[in-house]
Write a protein that holds these residues in place. Structure first.
Motif, PDB file in Angstrom:
ATOM      1  N   ILE A  83       0.845  -1.205   0.000  1.00  0.00           N
ATOM      2  CA  ILE A  83       0.000   0.000   0.000  1.00  0.00           C
ATOM      3  C   ILE A  83       0.875   1.248   0.000  1.00  0.00           C
ATOM      4  O   ILE A  83       0.767   2.134   0.842  1.00  0.00           O
ATOM      5  N   LEU A  84       1.750   1.306  -0.983  1.00  0.00           N
ATOM      6  CA  LEU A  84       2.696   2.418  -1.056  1.00  0.00           C
ATOM      7  C   LEU A  84       1.995   3.718  -1.421  1.00  0.00           C
ATOM      8  O   LEU A  84       1.014   3.728  -2.178  1.00  0.00           O
ATOM      9  N   GLY A  85       2.511   4.800  -0.866  1.00  0.00           N
ATOM     10  CA  GLY A  85       2.018   6.134  -1.177  1.00  0.00           C
ATOM     11  C   GLY A  85       3.173   7.045  -1.546  1.00  0.00           C
ATOM     12  O   GLY A  85       4.347   6.696  -1.314  1.00  0.00           O
ATOM     13  N   PRO A  86       2.884   8.201  -2.132  1.00  0.00           N
ATOM     14  CA  PRO A  86       3.968   9.122  -2.513  1.00  0.00           C
ATOM     15  C   PRO A  86       4.888   9.483  -1.355  1.00  0.00           C
ATOM     16  O   PRO A  86       6.076   9.764  -1.575  1.00  0.00           O
ATOM     17  N   GLU A  87       4.357   9.454  -0.154  1.00  0.00           N
ATOM     18  CA  GLU A  87       5.173   9.789   1.029  1.00  0.00           C
ATOM     19  C   GLU A  87       6.232   8.729   1.307  1.00  0.00           C
ATOM     20  O   GLU A  87       7.150   8.968   2.115  1.00  0.00           O
ATOM     21  N   ASP A  88       6.139   7.591   0.677  1.00  0.00           N
ATOM     22  CA  ASP A  88       7.136   6.536   0.845  1.00  0.00           C
ATOM     23  C   ASP A  88       8.297   6.676  -0.147  1.00  0.00           C
ATOM     24  O   ASP A  88       9.242   5.881  -0.100  1.00  0.00           O
ATOM     25  N   THR A  89       8.210   7.659  -1.018  1.00  0.00           N
ATOM     26  CA  THR A  89       9.293   7.900  -1.964  1.00  0.00           C
ATOM     27  C   THR A  89      10.560   8.288  -1.208  1.00  0.00           C
ATOM     28  O   THR A  89      10.567   9.237  -0.428  1.00  0.00           O
ATOM     29  N   ALA A  90      11.626   7.535  -1.449  1.00  0.00           N
ATOM     30  CA  ALA A  90      12.873   7.762  -0.731  1.00  0.00           C
ATOM     31  C   ALA A  90      13.916   6.781  -1.246  1.00  0.00           C
ATOM     32  O   ALA A  90      13.602   5.845  -1.988  1.00  0.00           O
ATOM     33  N   VAL A  91      15.154   7.007  -0.832  1.00  0.00           N
ATOM     34  CA  VAL A  91      16.200   6.008  -1.021  1.00  0.00           C
ATOM     35  C   VAL A  91      16.209   5.142   0.234  1.00  0.00           C
ATOM     36  O   VAL A  91      16.313   5.661   1.352  1.00  0.00           O
ATOM     37  N   TYR A  92      16.103   3.857   0.034  1.00  0.00           N
ATOM     38  CA  TYR A  92      16.042   2.917   1.144  1.00  0.00           C
ATOM     39  C   TYR A  92      17.417   2.288   1.337  1.00  0.00           C
ATOM     40  O   TYR A  92      17.995   1.740   0.391  1.00  0.00           O
ATOM     41  N   TYR A  93      17.916   2.384   2.559  1.00  0.00           N
ATOM     42  CA  TYR A  93      19.230   1.847   2.903  1.00  0.00           C
ATOM     43  C   TYR A  93      19.076   0.698   3.904  1.00  0.00           C
ATOM     44  O   TYR A  93      18.253   0.774   4.813  1.00  0.00           O
ATOM     45  N   CYS A  94      19.919  -0.310   3.735  1.00  0.00           N
ATOM     46  CA  CYS A  94      19.949  -1.385   4.719  1.00  0.00           C
ATOM     47  C   CYS A  94      21.243  -1.279   5.520  1.00  0.00           C
ATOM     48  O   CYS A  94      22.231  -0.702   5.064  1.00  0.00           O
ATOM     49  N   ASN A  95      21.219  -1.834   6.704  1.00  0.00           N
ATOM     50  CA  ASN A  95      22.442  -1.940   7.487  1.00  0.00           C
ATOM     51  C   ASN A  95      22.483  -3.251   8.231  1.00  0.00           C
ATOM     52  O   ASN A  95      21.474  -3.962   8.327  1.00  0.00           O
ATOM     53  N   ALA A  96      23.661  -3.587   8.689  1.00  0.00           N
ATOM     54  CA  ALA A  96      23.848  -4.853   9.384  1.00  0.00           C
ATOM     55  C   ALA A  96      24.913  -4.696  10.454  1.00  0.00           C
ATOM     56  O   ALA A  96      25.964  -4.086  10.204  1.00  0.00           O
ATOM     57  N   ASP A  97      24.641  -5.238  11.612  1.00  0.00           N
ATOM     58  CA  ASP A  97      25.586  -5.246  12.728  1.00  0.00           C
ATOM     59  C   ASP A  97      26.382  -6.549  12.618  1.00  0.00           C
ATOM     60  O   ASP A  97      25.890  -7.617  12.984  1.00  0.00           O
ATOM     61  N   VAL A  98      27.593  -6.443  12.096  1.00  0.00           N
ATOM     62  CA  VAL A  98      28.368  -7.618  11.700  1.00  0.00           C
ATOM     63  C   VAL A  98      29.514  -7.885  12.662  1.00  0.00           C
ATOM     64  O   VAL A  98      30.264  -6.967  13.025  1.00  0.00           O
ATOM     65  N   VAL A  99      29.652  -9.139  13.050  1.00  0.00           N
ATOM     66  CA  VAL A  99      30.827  -9.602  13.780  1.00  0.00           C
ATOM     67  C   VAL A  99      31.724 -10.305  12.758  1.00  0.00           C
ATOM     68  O   VAL A  99      31.262 -11.193  12.036  1.00  0.00           O
ATOM     69  N   TYR A 100      32.987  -9.882  12.698  1.00  0.00           N
ATOM     70  CA  TYR A 100      33.871 -10.422  11.667  1.00  0.00           C
ATOM     71  C   TYR A 100      35.225 -10.760  12.269  1.00  0.00           C
ATOM     72  O   TYR A 100      35.572 -10.334  13.379  1.00  0.00           O
ATOM     73  N   PHE A 101      35.996 -11.529  11.525  1.00  0.00           N
ATOM     74  CA  PHE A 101      37.316 -11.968  11.977  1.00  0.00           C
ATOM     75  C   PHE A 101      38.364 -10.889  11.728  1.00  0.00           C
ATOM     76  O   PHE A 101      38.377 -10.236  10.685  1.00  0.00           O
ATOM     77  N   VAL A 102      39.242 -10.722  12.684  1.00  0.00           N
ATOM     78  CA  VAL A 102      40.426  -9.895  12.511  1.00  0.00           C
ATOM     79  C   VAL A 102      41.579 -10.733  13.028  1.00  0.00           C
ATOM     80  O   VAL A 102      41.862 -10.766  14.232  1.00  0.00           O
ATOM     81  N   GLY A 103      42.275 -11.431  12.126  1.00  0.00           N
ATOM     82  CA  GLY A 103      43.314 -12.359  12.560  1.00  0.00           C
ATOM     83  C   GLY A 103      42.687 -13.458  13.388  1.00  0.00           C
ATOM     84  O   GLY A 103      41.839 -14.206  12.915  1.00  0.00           O
ATOM     85  N   THR A 104      43.093 -13.554  14.648  1.00  0.00           N
ATOM     86  CA  THR A 104      42.529 -14.558  15.544  1.00  0.00           C
ATOM     87  C   THR A 104      41.479 -13.964  16.479  1.00  0.00           C
ATOM     88  O   THR A 104      41.043 -14.635  17.418  1.00  0.00           O
ATOM     89  N   TYR A 105      41.097 -12.752  16.230  1.00  0.00           N
ATOM     90  CA  TYR A 105      40.117 -12.082  17.073  1.00  0.00           C
ATOM     91  C   TYR A 105      38.854 -11.786  16.281  1.00  0.00           C
ATOM     92  O   TYR A 105      38.812 -11.918  15.057  1.00  0.00           O
ATOM     93  N   TYR A 106      37.844 -11.354  17.020  1.00  0.00           N
ATOM     94  CA  TYR A 106      36.614 -10.883  16.396  1.00  0.00           C
ATOM     95  C   TYR A 106      36.487  -9.396  16.640  1.00  0.00           C
ATOM     96  O   TYR A 106      36.947  -8.869  17.654  1.00  0.00           O
ATOM     97  N   SER A 107      35.860  -8.732  15.700  1.00  0.00           N
ATOM     98  CA  SER A 107      35.511  -7.343  15.901  1.00  0.00           C
ATOM     99  C   SER A 107      34.074  -7.152  15.413  1.00  0.00           C
ATOM    100  O   SER A 107      33.470  -8.071  14.852  1.00  0.00           O
ATOM    101  N   GLN A 108      33.539  -5.964  15.611  1.00  0.00           N
ATOM    102  CA  GLN A 108      32.132  -5.726  15.308  1.00  0.00           C
ATOM    103  C   GLN A 108      31.972  -4.338  14.717  1.00  0.00           C
ATOM    104  O   GLN A 108      32.605  -3.381  15.147  1.00  0.00           O
ATOM    105  N   LYS A 109      31.122  -4.242  13.707  1.00  0.00           N
ATOM    106  CA  LYS A 109      30.928  -2.959  13.035  1.00  0.00           C
ATOM    107  C   LYS A 109      29.569  -2.967  12.354  1.00  0.00           C
ATOM    108  O   LYS A 109      29.097  -4.014  11.912  1.00  0.00           O
ATOM    109  N   ILE A 110      28.969  -1.790  12.237  1.00  0.00           N
ATOM    110  CA  ILE A 110      27.732  -1.646  11.477  1.00  0.00           C
ATOM    111  C   ILE A 110      28.072  -1.215  10.058  1.00  0.00           C
ATOM    112  O   ILE A 110      28.735  -0.196   9.861  1.00  0.00           O
ATOM    113  N   TYR A 111      27.630  -2.011   9.113  1.00  0.00           N
ATOM    114  CA  TYR A 111      27.858  -1.726   7.699  1.00  0.00           C
ATOM    115  C   TYR A 111      26.549  -1.269   7.057  1.00  0.00           C
ATOM    116  O   TYR A 111      25.460  -1.673   7.470  1.00  0.00           O
TER     117      TYR A 111
END
Length: 122
Positions: A83-111
């Motif tokens: 039920i889209l309306g003109p007010e929904d016109t926009a650029v839609y962005y996604c993000n993810a809170d990712v845990v990833y490897f850094v050598g033998t450690y883990y780190s976390q970042k929002i992409y």
């Protein structure tokens, strides 16, 4: 880590779209994933997010019209826009809170993904 958003386009008011956002790269796990949108004035607002175990949280503005879902096996989230309306016109962005490897450690970042344009004509 990269997020690829897709599914935007031009639709008439009252119609539906389904957006996708796929994460790839050095990923150990993904916590919350979500969607935001940015209008022509540059105002970015929260739309919805979904936890790792599939619990959705919505902005009241879209509750009942939009639906977020997730496929953990594909590191992908979806946003069903109804039920889209003109007010929904926009650029839609996604993000993810990712845990990833850094050598033998883990780190976390929002992409963030690159955005996909949704245009709704009246």
């Amino acid at each position: 880590v990269q997020l690829q958003a897709s599914g935007g386009g031009l639709v008439q008011a009252g119609r539906s779209l389904r957006l996708s956002c796929a994460a790839s790269g050095n990923i150990f796990k993904i916590n919350d994933m979500g969607w935001y949108r940015e209008d022509r004035e540059g105002e970015r607002e929260f739309i919805a997010r979904i936890t790792e175990d599939g619990r959705p949280i919505y902005n009241d503005l879209v509750k009942g019209r939009f639906s977020i879902s997730r496929d953990n096996g594909k590191n992908t989230i979806y946003l069903q826009l109804n039920i889209l309306g003109p007010e929904d016109t926009a650029v839609y962005y996604c993000n993810a809170d990712v845990v990833y490897f850094v050598g033998t450690y883990y780190s976390q970042k929002i992409y963030w993904g690159q955005g996909t344009l949704v245009t709704v004509s009246s």
